[in-house]
Design an enzyme around this catalytic site. Structure first.
Site, mmCIF file in Angstrom:
data_model
loop_
_atom_site.group_PDB
_atom_site.id
_atom_site.type_symbol
_atom_site.label_atom_id
_atom_site.label_comp_id
_atom_site.label_asym_id
_atom_site.label_seq_id
_atom_site.Cartn_x
_atom_site.Cartn_y
_atom_site.Cartn_z
ATOM 1 N N SER A 67 61.388 -41.576 20.311
ATOM 2 C CA SER A 67 61.864 -41.061 19.022
ATOM 3 C C SER A 67 61.103 -39.799 18.644
ATOM 4 O O SER A 67 60.091 -39.452 19.265
ATOM 5 C CB SER A 67 61.704 -42.111 17.913
ATOM 6 O OG SER A 67 60.329 -42.357 17.663
ATOM 7 N N ILE A 118 59.507 -36.233 17.944
ATOM 8 C CA ILE A 118 59.201 -35.065 18.772
ATOM 9 C C ILE A 118 59.101 -35.449 20.242
ATOM 10 O O ILE A 118 59.474 -34.672 21.125
ATOM 11 C CB ILE A 118 57.893 -34.411 18.285
ATOM 12 C CG1 ILE A 118 58.053 -33.942 16.835
ATOM 13 C CG2 ILE A 118 57.519 -33.224 19.152
ATOM 14 C CD1 ILE A 118 56.764 -33.480 16.189
ATOM 15 N N SER A 125 47.222 -32.553 16.141
ATOM 16 C CA SER A 125 47.677 -32.402 14.760
ATOM 17 C C SER A 125 46.763 -31.449 14.017
ATOM 18 O O SER A 125 45.554 -31.394 14.283
ATOM 19 C CB SER A 125 47.687 -33.752 14.045
ATOM 20 O OG SER A 125 47.853 -33.581 12.650
ATOM 21 N N TYR A 140 41.908 -40.740 11.765
ATOM 22 C CA TYR A 140 42.998 -40.075 12.485
ATOM 23 C C TYR A 140 42.656 -38.606 12.736
ATOM 24 O O TYR A 140 42.838 -38.091 13.847
ATOM 25 C CB TYR A 140 44.296 -40.183 11.683
ATOM 26 C CG TYR A 140 45.468 -39.509 12.346
ATOM 27 C CD1 TYR A 140 46.210 -40.168 13.314
ATOM 28 C CD2 TYR A 140 45.821 -38.211 12.007
ATOM 29 C CE1 TYR A 140 47.284 -39.544 13.934
ATOM 30 C CE2 TYR A 140 46.887 -37.580 12.621
ATOM 31 C CZ TYR A 140 47.618 -38.244 13.585
ATOM 32 O OH TYR A 140 48.664 -37.619 14.204
ATOM 33 N N LYS A 195 42.103 -36.585 16.362
ATOM 34 C CA LYS A 195 42.791 -35.356 16.746
ATOM 35 C C LYS A 195 41.812 -34.246 17.104
ATOM 36 O O LYS A 195 42.081 -33.428 17.980
ATOM 37 C CB LYS A 195 43.735 -34.919 15.614
ATOM 38 C CG LYS A 195 44.898 -35.884 15.422
ATOM 39 C CD LYS A 195 45.704 -36.004 16.699
ATOM 40 C CE LYS A 195 46.737 -37.092 16.658
ATOM 41 N NZ LYS A 195 47.505 -37.215 17.909
ATOM 42 N N THR A 227 59.882 -36.665 11.036
ATOM 43 C CA THR A 227 60.049 -37.634 12.114
ATOM 44 C C THR A 227 60.014 -39.041 11.526
ATOM 45 O O THR A 227 59.541 -39.246 10.407
ATOM 46 C CB THR A 227 58.928 -37.491 13.161
ATOM 47 O OG1 THR A 227 57.682 -37.863 12.552
ATOM 48 C CG2 THR A 227 58.833 -36.059 13.681
#
Length: 371
Positions: free
Chosen positions: A71, A73, A222, A247, A251, A282
Site C-alpha cells: 500500500s 508509497i 523521513s 520514530y 529515521k 497514505t
C-alpha cells in the site's frame, strides 16, 4: 572549593532549559521547513525542474526487491518499477494484502513478473528465514528498496500526537513501549525501523554484489529525523518513552546507516541512498495521525508523488548519484537543519551503534565474511 548544592541545581536547571529550548527550536524549524518544502504544492513547484527523460528508462530483467509494497508509497514504487519492465519482489507482512496488491500491479502494468514474499520485519528470525530462501534462488538484486513506514510527522512548537498505533509498509510508529515477543525482546519501533532494516540489508549484500556495479540500496526515511541527533540509546531505555521521538531517532539512524554502508562497502560496486518522500497522503498517515491528515487535507502529496524520487534513484545512472547521500525531490538534500545541533552526532555515535546492531542481529560484517 566544592560546588554547593545550589550551584549544582542551577547548572542542572540551565542544562534542562537549554535542552527544552533546543527541542522547541528543532520542532519549530522543521515545521516551517516542512510546510515550505514537503507539501503537494512544493512538489509541483520542484517538479518544474525535472527532466522527463529521467523516468523513461526501461529496466527489463532487473530484479527489484521492495519491502512494505502492499500500500501507499511502497505500492506506488512497486507498480512504477513493474511498469518499466522490472522483475519485482514484493516483501509484505500480510499474505492476503500482498496477494491483492500483486494481482493489481500485474493487471495495471501487464507485467506478470511480480512476486510476493511474506516476511515480518519486526522479527530477526523471519528476516533470516526470508533471506535464506531468497538467496537459494541465486537471483542477483539490482535494487533493494526498504520502506519502513515513512510516516510524515508534522512538528510545531507543540508536537502533534495521536493516541493510536498503526502498522503499515513493513514498519511502525507505536506511542507506547511495546517489545517483540521472540528471544531477546526489542522495543518494537526499533525492531522494525532499525534492526530489521539493518539485518535485511546486511543479509542481502551477497546478492547485491552479484548485480554490481549497477546495484543499489534505497532506504525511505523521513524528514522527522531533522528533529533529533543520533543517539546510542537505540531502544529509548532512558527517560520517559516517547513514540514520536523514538520514530524520529530511528529515521536519523537510517540516514547514518546509509552513510556507513556507503563508506564500508565502497569497493563492492553497490550504491547506498536514503531519501524523504515528502508529506504524502497514505493509509499509514491517515490511520496513525488523523489530526495531521485532516489539518493538511488537500495539501498532502499523492503516493505516486511520494514515490517519484524512489523510482528516480532506482533508474538514474549511478555516476550521477552520490552514495551515502540523502535525497529529496530528485536532488541531494541536507541531513541537518541550521542551528539544530545535530550535525556532529553521526561521527560520535555510529561505530558504537553498528557494534550494537551486529550483536543484536548476531551478524558479522559482510567484509569480515569475505576475508
Amino acid at each position: 572549593m566544592q560546588p554547593s548544592t545550589v550551584d549544582i541545581q542551577i547548572n542542572i536547571s540551565i542544562r534542562g532549559l537549554r535542552m527544552i529550548l533546543l527541542k522547541t527550536w528543532r520542532s519549530a524549524a522543521f515545521g516551517v521547513y516542512g510546510y515550505l518544502n514537503f507539501t503537494k504544492a512544493a512538489y509541483l513547484e520542484h517538479s518544474k525542474r525535472y527532466n522527463p527523460e529521467d523516468m523513461q528508462t526501461k529496466i527489463e530483467g532487473k530484479n527489484c526487491v521492495v519491502t512494505g509494497a502492499n500500500s501507499g508509497i511502497g505500492y506506488a514504487t512497486a507498480e512504477g518499477l513493474a511498469s518499466r519492465g522490472a522483475n519485482v519482489y514484493m516483501v509484505c507482512r500480510s499474505k492476503e494484502r500482498g496477494e491483492a496488491a500483486r494481482s493489481k500491479i500485474q493487471s495495471m502494468t501487464g507485467n506478470e513478473n511480480v512476486y510476493l514474499e511474506v516476511c515480518d520485519l519486526s522479527s530477526v528470525n523471519e528476516i533470516k528465514s526470508f533471506t535464506s530462501r531468497f538467496t537459494s534462488k541465486d537471483v542477483p538484486i539490482h535494487v533493494l528498496v526498504k520502506f519502513v513506514f515513512p510516516l510524515q510527522v508534522f512538528y510545531t512548537i507543540v508536537i502533534l500526537k495521536e493516541e493510536s498505533c498503526s502498522v503499515n509498509n513493513a514498519g511502525l510508529l507505536e506511542h507506547n513501549r511495546i517489545t517483540t515477543s521472540e528471544g531477546t525482546r526489542h522495543e518494537l519501533n526499533f525492531a522494525v525501523n532499525v534492526l530489521g532494516t539493518y539485518t535485511m540489508t546486511e543479509l542481502m549484500l551477497p546478492l547485491l554484489e552479484k548485480a554490481a556495479p549497477d546495484s543499489r540500496v534505497i532506504t525511505v526515511s523521513s524528514g522527522g529525523m531533522y528533529t533529533t541527533p543520533l543517539t546510542e540509546d537505540l531502544q529509548f531505555s532512558h527517560g520517559n518513552f516517547d513514540g514520536v521521538e523514538q520514530y524520529a531517532r530511528n529515521k536519523r539512524i537510517q540516514i547514518a546507516l546509509t552513510e556507513k554502508w556507503a563508506e564500508t562497502y565502497k569497493d563492492k560496486g553497490i550504491g547506498f541512498y536514503s531519501m524523504h518522500p515528502g508529506w504524502a497522503e497514505t493509509p499509514g498517515v491517515a490511520n496513525s495521525l488523523p489530526g495531521f491528515s485532516k489539518s493538511l487535507s488537500g495539501k498532502l502529496r499523492t503516493s505516486e508523488q511520494g514515490a517519484d524520487t524512489v523510482i528516480w534513484l532506482a533508474l538514474m545512472r549511478k555516476e550521477k548519484l552520490l552514495s551515502g547521500a540523502f535525497y529529496f525531490d530528485r536532488v541531494e538534500a541536507p541531513k541537518h537543519l541550521k542551528f539544530a545541533a545535530t550535525g556532529g552526532s553521526h561521527a560520535a555515535a555510529m561505530d558504537s551503534i553498528i557494534n550494537n546492531l551486529r550483536s543484536l542481529s548476531s551478524l558479522s560484517s559482510y567484509n569480515e565474511t569475505q576475508q
